[in-house]
Design a protein around this motif. Structure first.
Motif, mmCIF file in Angstrom:
data_model
loop_
_atom_site.group_PDB
_atom_site.id
_atom_site.type_symbol
_atom_site.label_atom_id
_atom_site.label_comp_id
_atom_site.label_asym_id
_atom_site.label_seq_id
_atom_site.Cartn_x
_atom_site.Cartn_y
_atom_site.Cartn_z
ATOM 1 N N UNK A 171 7.860 -26.240 3.020
ATOM 2 C CA UNK A 171 8.516 -27.510 2.691
ATOM 3 C C UNK A 171 9.022 -27.485 1.254
ATOM 4 N N UNK A 172 8.225 -26.925 0.346
ATOM 5 C CA UNK A 172 8.620 -26.828 -1.055
ATOM 6 C C UNK A 172 9.894 -26.000 -1.209
ATOM 7 N N UNK A 173 9.953 -24.892 -0.476
ATOM 8 C CA UNK A 173 11.084 -23.990 -0.661
ATOM 9 C C UNK A 173 12.317 -24.380 0.147
ATOM 10 N N UNK A 174 12.123 -24.837 1.390
ATOM 11 C CA UNK A 174 13.260 -25.063 2.286
ATOM 12 C C UNK A 174 13.469 -26.524 2.692
ATOM 13 N N UNK A 175 12.478 -27.373 2.415
ATOM 14 C CA UNK A 175 12.611 -28.764 2.812
ATOM 15 C C UNK A 175 12.170 -29.042 4.233
ATOM 16 N N UNK A 176 11.726 -28.008 4.935
ATOM 17 C CA UNK A 176 11.194 -28.172 6.290
ATOM 18 C C UNK A 176 10.359 -26.934 6.624
ATOM 19 N N UNK B 109 8.743 -31.840 10.711
ATOM 20 C CA UNK B 109 10.196 -31.715 10.622
ATOM 21 C C UNK B 109 10.913 -32.954 11.143
ATOM 22 N N UNK B 110 10.271 -33.688 12.032
ATOM 23 C CA UNK B 110 10.878 -34.904 12.576
ATOM 24 C C UNK B 110 10.504 -36.151 11.779
#
Length: 202
Positions: free
Chosen positions: A174-179, A107-108
């Motif tokens: 990550x695919x669905x929410x970007x994180x 996430x960072x």
């Protein structure tokens, strides 16, 4: 693998140029998509001539593979920090802590998420991913077998497969929410718990 085809420089100035190219690429990935990142723009921004970049990286995928390798090495080091603190924890508590660490790392580091969770960008990236998953699993086998209540493994690959499951869920988030969401982390922990229970480890 592509990363093994990269010709690493030995002279100080050339090493500095290579590092500038890598850092410029990472900076670009903070704001651009993978498709929009190309050697020409990297050359313009970094000030490193294209012919010099091509000496190190014949294609953009060679460059991405080198960055993927570095991120995997950082992740591996990050996950095994302060392992002495794990001695009195249960296997699930250790997994929960590792999940938080891995999620925080991705996430960072948006470029790491794009190149690893969002892909991988090529077959070489996938091979690196699998190699590092195996290395991370080995580290956790070592940890699990040296804690106060050690885990006695029945099959050597059981922990590798568990790490694969965690990684697959991270990619989905990550695919669905970007994180990687906190809900996903809890889901991953549930999956690990069910897996270990089914295998009769807990």
């Amino acid at each position: 693998m592509l990363v093994n085809e990269v010709k690493l420089p030995v002279q100080k100035r050339s090493i500095e140029r290579l590092e500038k190219v890598i850092q410029t690429t990472i900076n670009l990935l903070e704001t651009k998509t993978l498709e929009a990142c190309n050697i020409q723009e990297i050359s313009q921004i970094s000030g490193v001539p294209r012919n010099h970049i091509y000496q190190y990286f014949p294609t953009i995928d060679h460059l991405f593979s080198m960055i993927v390798k570095r991120y995997f090495e950082k992740l591996q080091d990050y996950l095994v920090q302060n392992v002495d603190n794990y001695y009195h924890l249960s296997v699930l508590e250790i997994i929960q802590d590792a999940l938080k660490k891995a999620s925080s790392f991705y996430n960072q580091n948006k470029p790491a998420s794009m190149l690893i969770l969002g892909g991988p960008v090529n077959v070489d990236g996938f091979s690196l991913q699998e190699a590092v998953i195996e290395e991370i699993a080995k580290e956790f086998v070592k940890i699990f077998t040296q804690i106060k209540t050690p885990l006695i493994l029945k099959q050597p690959d059981d922990i590798t497969l568990m790490v694969e499951l965690i990684f697959a869920l991270m990619k989905h988030s990550f695919y669905r929410y970007g994180y990687i969401t906190e809900d996903l982390q809890q889901e991953a922990l549930l999956v690990c718990e069910a897996y270990l229970e089914k295998k009769k480890y807990i």
